[in-house]
Motif scaffolding. Structure first.
Motif, mmCIF file in Angstrom:
data_model
loop_
_atom_site.group_PDB
_atom_site.id
_atom_site.type_symbol
_atom_site.label_atom_id
_atom_site.label_comp_id
_atom_site.label_asym_id
_atom_site.label_seq_id
_atom_site.Cartn_x
_atom_site.Cartn_y
_atom_site.Cartn_z
ATOM 1 N N GLU A 197 -24.183 54.078 -43.025
ATOM 2 C CA GLU A 197 -25.035 54.456 -41.892
ATOM 3 C C GLU A 197 -24.576 55.795 -41.317
ATOM 4 O O GLU A 197 -25.393 56.672 -41.033
ATOM 5 C CB GLU A 197 -24.965 53.361 -40.822
ATOM 6 N N GLU A 198 -23.269 55.945 -41.201
ATOM 7 C CA GLU A 198 -22.733 57.179 -40.647
ATOM 8 C C GLU A 198 -23.063 58.354 -41.571
ATOM 9 O O GLU A 198 -23.498 59.418 -41.119
ATOM 10 C CB GLU A 198 -21.221 57.056 -40.476
ATOM 11 N N TYR A 199 -22.891 58.133 -42.868
ATOM 12 C CA TYR A 199 -23.183 59.199 -43.822
ATOM 13 C C TYR A 199 -24.673 59.572 -43.767
ATOM 14 O O TYR A 199 -25.029 60.748 -43.716
ATOM 15 C CB TYR A 199 -22.792 58.772 -45.247
ATOM 16 N N VAL A 200 -25.541 58.577 -43.764
ATOM 17 C CA VAL A 200 -26.990 58.821 -43.747
ATOM 18 C C VAL A 200 -27.379 59.547 -42.458
ATOM 19 O O VAL A 200 -28.184 60.479 -42.472
ATOM 20 C CB VAL A 200 -27.772 57.479 -43.885
ATOM 21 N N GLU A 209 -32.327 42.715 -44.189
ATOM 22 C CA GLU A 209 -32.471 44.155 -44.395
ATOM 23 C C GLU A 209 -31.508 44.825 -43.430
ATOM 24 O O GLU A 209 -31.652 44.682 -42.216
ATOM 25 C CB GLU A 209 -33.925 44.534 -44.086
ATOM 26 N N LEU A 210 -30.495 45.516 -43.965
ATOM 27 C CA LEU A 210 -29.426 46.021 -43.092
ATOM 28 C C LEU A 210 -29.613 47.461 -42.640
ATOM 29 O O LEU A 210 -29.170 47.841 -41.562
ATOM 30 C CB LEU A 210 -28.062 45.915 -43.805
ATOM 31 N N LEU A 211 -30.214 48.271 -43.522
ATOM 32 C CA LEU A 211 -30.201 49.710 -43.224
ATOM 33 C C LEU A 211 -31.295 50.439 -43.986
ATOM 34 O O LEU A 211 -31.527 50.167 -45.166
ATOM 35 C CB LEU A 211 -28.812 50.250 -43.654
ATOM 36 N N ASP A 212 -31.952 51.374 -43.274
ATOM 37 C CA ASP A 212 -32.907 52.278 -43.920
ATOM 38 C C ASP A 212 -32.116 53.487 -44.416
ATOM 39 O O ASP A 212 -31.493 54.184 -43.615
ATOM 40 C CB ASP A 212 -33.966 52.702 -42.887
ATOM 41 N N ILE A 242 -18.918 43.657 -45.737
ATOM 42 C CA ILE A 242 -20.303 44.155 -45.844
ATOM 43 C C ILE A 242 -20.607 45.089 -44.672
ATOM 44 O O ILE A 242 -21.213 46.151 -44.850
ATOM 45 C CB ILE A 242 -21.313 42.987 -45.940
ATOM 46 N N ASN A 243 -20.144 44.711 -43.487
ATOM 47 C CA ASN A 243 -20.383 45.590 -42.332
ATOM 48 C C ASN A 243 -19.617 46.903 -42.435
ATOM 49 O O ASN A 243 -20.105 47.947 -42.004
ATOM 50 C CB ASN A 243 -20.036 44.877 -41.025
ATOM 51 N N GLU A 244 -18.428 46.830 -43.046
ATOM 52 C CA GLU A 244 -17.643 48.062 -43.249
ATOM 53 C C GLU A 244 -18.452 49.017 -44.154
ATOM 54 O O GLU A 244 -18.572 50.215 -43.859
ATOM 55 C CB GLU A 244 -16.316 47.684 -43.906
ATOM 56 N N GLY A 295 -17.087 56.089 -49.229
ATOM 57 C CA GLY A 295 -15.710 55.683 -49.512
ATOM 58 C C GLY A 295 -15.573 54.534 -50.492
ATOM 59 O O GLY A 295 -14.493 53.963 -50.643
ATOM 60 N N PHE A 296 -16.673 54.161 -51.160
ATOM 61 C CA PHE A 296 -16.605 53.053 -52.114
ATOM 62 C C PHE A 296 -16.922 53.548 -53.526
ATOM 63 O O PHE A 296 -17.831 53.067 -54.189
ATOM 64 C CB PHE A 296 -17.544 51.914 -51.668
#
Ligand code: PRP
Length: 212
Positions: A204-207, A85-88, A196-198, A25-26
């Motif tokens: 994360e949901e998409y991945v 590191e927020l997300l793989d 940033i969390n948004e 969405g960005f």
């Protein structure tokens, strides 16, 4: 409007990474129009992207020139930048491995000559094994080193294994699996936490859906 500055790794991986931001969405349609420009923004979404050399993403993020970015785990392990590191993202998947000519046998009585672009990763790995090594730091074409007798082994990224195979080398050990990670500047993560969390949650949901 609060802007989030995003450092994207320039190149093939970067385009796939941008697609995740878009799907989350960005979007920033102008990024697909111009091949030489390096910065793009969507003021409605409060997001600004810039293309940087993949190995430089962590520097931009660590120093706050970018709030977030996407960097390979290889770069994070090699340079140990002070970032979150927020997300793989489960993309750009490969591994860091030790490779050598097929007939290589490790003579533990000798210092092992290791050619690599990833000196820190190699040093840490062999320190963990209490193995004496001599690091030969190269900037590319690492596969040549054992062929020309410059080193005994190499520590390098293996994706399909094709480069090793075509140069008569065999992977001996996997040091660590590698993939692209979403990273954040530490101060940005407190001052711009909501946004940033948004972004992180949407990605994360998409991945997750993509990998299910
Ligand atoms: C990496 C690595 C190998 C190759 C491995 O190089 O250094 O040369 O990929 O891929 P493969 O197992 O699929 O053959 P990269 O393409 O990242 O570029 P570099 O030479 O700039 O490191």
């Amino acid at each position: 409007m609060e802007f989030i500055n995003v450092a994207l790794p320039k190149g093939r991986l970067g385009e796939k990474v941008y697609d995740i931001f878009e799907k989350a969405g960005f979007e920033c349609p102008s990024i697909k129009e111009n091949s030489r420009k390096l910065t793009f923004e969507n003021s409605e979404k409060g997001i600004r992207y810039f293309w940087v050399k993949p190995s430089d993403v962590a520097i931009y993020v660590e120093r706050g020139a970018a709030d977030i970015g996407v960097a390979g785990k290889d770069i994070l392990l090699e340079y140990e930048p002070d970032v979150y590191e927020l997300l793989d993202l489960h993309m750009g998947v490969c591994r860091m491995a030790v490779a050598a000519p097929e007939n290589f046998r490790d003579d533990k009585s000798k210092t092992l000559k290791v050619a690599t672009k990833f000196s820190n990763i190699a040093s840490n790995y062999y320190a963990g094994l209490c193995r004496d090594i001599d690091i030969i730091h190269l900037n590319g074409s690492i596969e040549l080193a054992p062929i020309l007798g410059l080193s005994d082994v190499i520590v390098d990224i293996v994706e399909t294994g094709k480069t090793l195979l075509e140069n008569g080398l065999v992977p001996f050990e996997t040091i660590v699996p590698i993939s692209a990670r979403l990273i954040s500047n530490k101060a940005s993560y407190s001052f711009k936490a909501n946004k940033i969390n948004e972004i992180k949650n949407a990605m994360e949901e998409y991945v997750r859906n993509k990998n299910d």
